[in-house]
Design a protein around this motif. Structure first.
Motif, PDB file in Angstrom:
ATOM      1  N   TYR A  24       0.889  -1.022  -0.028  1.00 27.72           N
ATOM      2  CA  TYR A  24      -0.006  -0.024   0.003  1.00 27.72           C
ATOM      3  C   TYR A  24       0.937   1.303  -0.013  1.00 27.72           C
ATOM      4  O   TYR A  24       0.823   1.996   0.879  1.00 27.72           O
ATOM      5  CB  TYR A  24      -0.931   0.039   0.970  1.00 27.72           C
ATOM      6  N   LEU A  55      -3.506   3.756   2.906  1.00 26.52           N
ATOM      7  CA  LEU A  55      -4.965   3.708   3.354  1.00 26.52           C
ATOM      8  C   LEU A  55      -5.216   4.629   4.512  1.00 26.52           C
ATOM      9  O   LEU A  55      -4.577   4.751   5.246  1.00 26.52           O
ATOM     10  CB  LEU A  55      -5.052   2.197   3.882  1.00 26.52           C
ATOM     11  N   ASN A 101     -11.361  -1.689   3.156  1.00 23.51           N
ATOM     12  CA  ASN A 101      -9.941  -2.198   2.661  1.00 23.51           C
ATOM     13  C   ASN A 101      -9.263  -2.256   4.125  1.00 23.51           C
ATOM     14  O   ASN A 101      -8.451  -3.458   4.192  1.00 23.51           O
ATOM     15  CB  ASN A 101      -9.368  -1.474   1.958  1.00 23.51           C
ATOM     16  N   ILE A 135     -10.500  -5.446   5.762  1.00 23.59           N
ATOM     17  CA  ILE A 135     -10.178  -6.743   4.921  1.00 23.59           C
ATOM     18  C   ILE A 135      -8.951  -7.062   5.328  1.00 23.59           C
ATOM     19  O   ILE A 135      -8.619  -8.385   5.842  1.00 23.59           O
ATOM     20  CB  ILE A 135     -10.185  -6.584   3.457  1.00 23.59           C
ATOM     21  N   HIS A 168      -8.549  -8.424   9.204  1.00 20.15           N
ATOM     22  CA  HIS A 168      -9.363  -9.784   9.357  1.00 20.15           C
ATOM     23  C   HIS A 168      -8.170 -10.818   9.472  1.00 20.15           C
ATOM     24  O   HIS A 168      -8.298 -11.725  10.303  1.00 20.15           O
ATOM     25  CB  HIS A 168     -10.416 -10.194   8.756  1.00 20.15           C
ATOM     26  N   TYR A 169      -7.140 -10.826   8.744  1.00 20.03           N
ATOM     27  CA  TYR A 169      -6.059 -11.771   8.846  1.00 20.03           C
ATOM     28  C   TYR A 169      -5.493 -11.927  10.441  1.00 20.03           C
ATOM     29  O   TYR A 169      -5.138 -13.087  10.797  1.00 20.03           O
ATOM     30  CB  TYR A 169      -4.979 -11.477   8.006  1.00 20.03           C
ATOM     31  N   PRO A 180      -6.549 -16.052  11.206  1.00 17.13           N
ATOM     32  CA  PRO A 180      -5.787 -17.005  10.525  1.00 17.13           C
ATOM     33  C   PRO A 180      -4.242 -16.907  11.070  1.00 17.13           C
ATOM     34  O   PRO A 180      -3.403 -17.781  10.938  1.00 17.13           O
ATOM     35  CB  PRO A 180      -5.949 -16.397   9.196  1.00 17.13           C
ATOM     36  N   ILE A 181      -3.973 -15.460  11.184  1.00 15.26           N
ATOM     37  CA  ILE A 181      -2.642 -15.312  11.630  1.00 15.26           C
ATOM     38  C   ILE A 181      -2.418 -14.684  13.009  1.00 15.26           C
ATOM     39  O   ILE A 181      -3.221 -13.829  13.730  1.00 15.26           O
ATOM     40  CB  ILE A 181      -1.913 -14.052  10.855  1.00 15.26           C
ATOM     41  N   ILE A 233     -13.734 -12.605  -1.966  1.00  8.84           N
ATOM     42  CA  ILE A 233     -13.292 -11.464  -1.112  1.00  8.84           C
ATOM     43  C   ILE A 233     -12.162 -12.281  -0.299  1.00  8.84           C
ATOM     44  O   ILE A 233     -12.155 -13.272   0.015  1.00  8.84           O
ATOM     45  CB  ILE A 233     -14.338 -10.759  -0.331  1.00  8.84           C
ATOM     46  N   ARG A 234     -10.937 -11.425  -0.052  1.00 10.13           N
ATOM     47  CA  ARG A 234      -9.823 -11.867   0.588  1.00 10.13           C
ATOM     48  C   ARG A 234     -10.297 -12.653   1.851  1.00 10.13           C
ATOM     49  O   ARG A 234     -10.857 -11.922   2.733  1.00 10.13           O
ATOM     50  CB  ARG A 234      -8.850 -10.923   0.926  1.00 10.13           C
ATOM     51  N   ASP A 274     -10.703  -2.319  -4.121  1.00 11.19           N
ATOM     52  CA  ASP A 274      -9.187  -1.866  -3.881  1.00 11.19           C
ATOM     53  C   ASP A 274      -8.446  -2.309  -5.356  1.00 11.19           C
ATOM     54  O   ASP A 274      -8.845  -3.417  -5.840  1.00 11.19           O
ATOM     55  CB  ASP A 274      -8.582  -2.450  -2.780  1.00 11.19           C
ATOM     56  N   LEU A 306      -3.647 -15.680   2.420  1.00  6.82           N
ATOM     57  CA  LEU A 306      -4.362 -16.685   2.425  1.00  6.82           C
ATOM     58  C   LEU A 306      -5.117 -17.114   1.329  1.00  6.82           C
ATOM     59  O   LEU A 306      -6.162 -17.798   1.204  1.00  6.82           O
ATOM     60  CB  LEU A 306      -5.499 -16.531   3.418  1.00  6.82           C
TER      61      LEU A 306
END
Lengths: 190, 660
Positions: A34, A38, A53, A56, A59-60, A134-135, B559-560, B587, B635
């Motif tokens: 990026y 952002l 964004n 998104i 969320h990881y 997830p992470i 979507i991711r 994006d 992912l």
């Protein structure tokens, strides 16, 4: 001094109104992917910028999505600000020092509570992570900086007051001058 | 084994070269050739083409993909490949011609065609200057013209050209992009009918088509066609400034031969240049001089709102016969078998390469008008009056090189002509017609390009030479070798070779434009709110599976980094399944891909906010995985799903879920 005091309070009230026109706080995020950044803007009644964004990406690592509907502050902050403006206007009209001081004290309390609340929100946002993320990095939290910058994994986050935020600070400063200016200026005259 | 069109051309040229060498025709480059061949270029050449990582090139080069059917986009001066735009051929990488939405783009009156041969890109112009809105390009084989939108670098529209035998001389753009012109290469019976090939002279005809371009939307329609004698029309160029109402084409085969053209069409010393006045044509059309002909041709348009193409077959168009429209067109003799026809930036000169005659002829527009006024005619061909050569000719660049093909201009008073046989670029001065410099290229140079070099405003800094043959220039890769473009610095008095790079397909021509004109107009995402695709799922909540008889529509979101839904059951053997996949991202540069095991199609590659559809016919029972084909995030590998296929007639209910 007394007539300047009235003017100062009116200007102070006008500056609060600016908080409805400009963001209170700006958060910028840069990462290798990026380079253009952002951006999030926190307004008195809404969140602006690249919210989708940011959600998104977050969320990881298990940060909960920012959903403006679920942030009650965005609903009652405008009411508080309007209350402050109405009471300020009345205080200015009456223009009696004890009343002015009382208004300034209330204004200060609101500011302190507001900032503390913002800090707490940031703390929760960065610490209260989804256990199914997830992470997961043990010991890692993602609290955005209150003021200034911070590196969180691959992300550099910057957080500074916006024009609306600066307007509120200026408003509070002027209110102080209105309430206590006579002490300073008297001394100088003497 | 042979690429016949190229092979025959090469044979002719090689033969000519040998003969000329035997008779001591001395026209070979005298300096520099060995030096440059050994790879010795000026010490600062590398510096001139080096564009540091993260920095932008100064120009976009839009290069025809030749027999790949596509357009490739390079940065200049670096020669870095930026994109291949699918136009006339399917492109599995981008699902072009494979997704249900893009298939109609390749529809024609002959049905769906997966391939063509793309030749001459031409940019839209305003007042004769490139404006960076659209790129037009022709297909050579099955006649069509495409329009590429330069905000998306995608093909926005394709129109088929009826009554045309081969669309080589195409598309040439008038001064304010009023029209794109297309001429017929092969004379054919028009309208088509069953006749003896040897009846060429009686039965064969050709056309020059005028495609009207809407000034706002760019949408094309076939305004009218002019029915002309059947000679092989070649490249063209429309006038600018004083000559803005006229367009010019070269042609060969004034002999009107129909077999062994390399010999029979090379007999006459002179062929014909066509001068045609489109304003006169418009007037004749308005006066009702055209006839309405029945025909069948496809018009395909792509919408960035429905994210779908639609194809309609049109059934008629206007045809104008020059004998009903006096003053419409004239022939002018030209040194035999010419190729390029190129108007200079002022619009006063129009220049033809002689190809087989080793001569470049410049005509004067003022002299053309005078010759017409004074009726300096020497005869006619198929009813079209032939003007006296000497009355229109302004000058000849004498013995410039062997096989002069195509000329562009630097805007500083010089023309640059590519020479196929002697593999070089010659620089010559407009007005004095003297050759002032020459530089070898490797090998067999076809077209060349200077950014804006065919417009009223060239940016005369670089010249791109496009070579047909590379032989020993690169590491060998078996029998199939790359074609190449070579970058030449033309900012100084002497041309200077800077670099070369392989190209996609055989580049026939290119356009160049300063990056600053288009780079800030790029579409980054498609807004999801404006997605009008009938099968779009604009949020995960809208993801669903709907059965309609034997057809199943899967509304899928991405979507991711997951699909919604990602577990699907209730599909049966014999069903036709349409996956309508919507990328929910908003994006820049976050595309997702989609493919499913056994898919008889290409992947879908879906840009943010876009919906694309792939058809799948499950042939057996089982559970089949689908996955994201574009590395979208950390992912990405986890971005996958399953679809269960049950036996025909089984009663497995439709079921779909995400995260359960």
């Amino acid at each position: 001094m007394q007539k300047y005091s009235r003017l100062l309070i009116f200007v102070s009230v006008a500056l609060i109104a600016l908080a409805f026109l400009f963001p209170l706080w700006d958060i910028a995020i840069f990462a290798p992917q990026y380079p253009e950044g952002l951006f999030l803007q926190i307004w008195i009644n809404k969140m602006g910028g690249d919210l989708t964004n940011v959600n998104i990406l977050n969320h990881y690592i298990g940060m909960h999505p920012i959903t403006p509907e679920s942030i009650p502050e965005l609903k009652f902050m405008p009411m508080i600000a309007i209350g402050l403006m109405i009471s300020g206007a009345i205080v200015g009209l009456i223009n009696k020092r004890p009343l002015t001081i009382a208004w300034v004290v209330i204004f200060t309390l609101i500011a302190v509570v507001g900032l503390a609340d913002f800090y707490k929100w940031e703390y929760d946002y960065g610490h209260n992570l989804n256990p199914d993320a997830p992470i997961k990095i043990p010991g890692m939290h993602y609290q955005p900086p209150f003021i200034g910058s911070q590196v969180l994994l691959n992300i550099s986050a910057f957080s500074y007051p916006g024009i609306g935020g600066f307007a509120l600070m200026a408003s509070l400063a002027l209110a102080y001058v209105a309430a206590f200016g006579h002490l300073i200026f008297k001394k100088k005259k003497a | 084994m042979l690429r016949t069109n190229k092979w025959s051309k090469t044979t002719v040229f090689a033969g000519v070269a040998v003969i000329m060498a035997l008779i001591g025709f001395a026209c070979t480059p005298k300096s520099g050739s060995q030096k440059a061949k050994d790879g010795v270029v000026a010490a600062d050449a590398a510096q001139k083409v080096y564009v540091a990582p993260g920095k932008y090139d100064e120009f976009y080069a839009l290069v025809s993909g030749g027999f790949s059917g596509q357009v490739s986009v390079y940065g200049l001066p670096s020669g870095r490949l930026l994109r291949v735009i699918p136009v006339f051929s399917v492109d599995p990488e981008k699902s072009y011609g494979f997704s249900e939405e893009t298939k109609p783009m390749l529809n024609t009156s002959h049905g769906f065609l997966p391939w063509d041969d793309s030749h001459h890109p031409n940019l839209s112009i305003t007042n004769g200057q490139t404006d960076g809105r659209w790129l037009f390009i022709n297909s050579n084989n099955t006649p069509r013209i495409a329009r590429i939108d330069l905000t998306t670098f995608r093909t926005a529209e394709i129109i088929e050209i009826p009554n045309s035998g081969g669309n080589h001389g195409s598309p040439f753009i008038t001064e304010n992009t009023e029209y794109a012109l297309a001429s017929t290469r092969f004379g054919v019976p028009i309208p088509q009918k069953d006749v003896a090939i040897s009846s060429y002279k009686e039965n064969f005809k050709a056309t020059i088509s005028f495609i009207k371009v809407d000034p706002k939307s760019g949408n094309m329609n076939l305004a009218f066609q002019v029915l002309v004698p059947a000679i092989d029309y070649d490249l063209g160029s429309c006038g600018k400034g004083p000559s803005r109402d006229w367009c010019f084409f070269t042609s060969y085969n004034s002999e009107r031969a129909h077999t062994l053209l390399e010999i029979t069409a090379s007999k006459n010393d002179k062929d014909m240049v066509t001068a045609i006045n489109w304003k006169t044509a418009e007037k004749c059309i308005a006066d009702g001089k055209a006839k309405e002909w029945k025909s069948s041709y496809a018009h395909n348009t792509y919408s960035d709102e429905t994210h779908s193409a639609k194809s309609e077959i049109l059934k008629s168009q206007k045809v104008l016969d020059p004998k009903d429209c006096p003053g419409l067109m004239y022939y002018i003799p030209v040194a035999k078998s010419p190729h390029g026809m190129d108007t200079d930036p002022t619009g006063e000169y129009f220049v033809a390469g002689g190809k087989l005659a080793a001569q470049i002829t410049a005509y004067s527009f003022q002299k053309l008008l005078k010759a017409i006024e004074e009726k300096k005619f020497t005869g006619d061909l198929g009813g079209i009056q032939i003007l006296d050569y000497a009355s229109v000719m302004a000058g000849e660049v004498q013995k410039p090189c062997l096989g002069p093909l195509h000329t562009e201009y630097d805007g500083k008073g010089y023309g640059y002509t590519s020479c196929f046989v002697s593999s070089e670029v010659v620089k010559w001065k407009l007005g004095t017609w003297e050759v002032v410099d020459r530089i070898p290229t490797y090998y067999s140079l076809g077209h060349l390009m200077i950014p804006g070099g065919n417009s009223a405003k060239p940016w005369g800094k670089y010249l791109l030479a496009m070579n047909k043959i590379t032989k020993d220039r690169y590491l060998p890769t078996g029998p199939e070798l790359a074609q190449a473009a070579q970058l030449i610095d033309i900012s100084g008095e002497k041309m200077e070779m800077l670099s070369d790079f392989p190209t996609i397909g055989e580049p026939h021509y290119a356009q160049g434009i300063p990056a600053s004109i288009i780079k800030d107009k790029q579409v980054k995402i498609f807004e999801l709110d404006k997605n009008k695709h009938p099968y779009a799922a604009k949020s995960e909540k809208e993801g669903k599976v709907v059965r309609d008889g034997n057809t199943v529509h899967v509304y899928l979101t991405m979507i991711r980094s997951h699909f919604g839904p990602d577990n699907i059951e209730g599909i049966k053997v014999g069903d036709t399944v349409y996956f309508h996949v919507t990328n929910l991202e908003q994006d820049w540069d976050i595309p997702h891909g989609f493919s499913i095991l056994g898919a008889n199609a290409a992947e879908l590659l879906i840009m943010p906010g876009e919906t694309q559809t792939v058809k799948w016919n499950p042939e057996g029972e089982g559970v089949f995985p689908f996955y994201c084909t574009d590395f979208c995030s950390a992912l990405h590998q986890e971005m996958q799903g399953y679809i269960r296929v049950s036996a025909k007639g089984s009663n497995t209910p439709i079921k779909f879920s995400l995260g359960k």
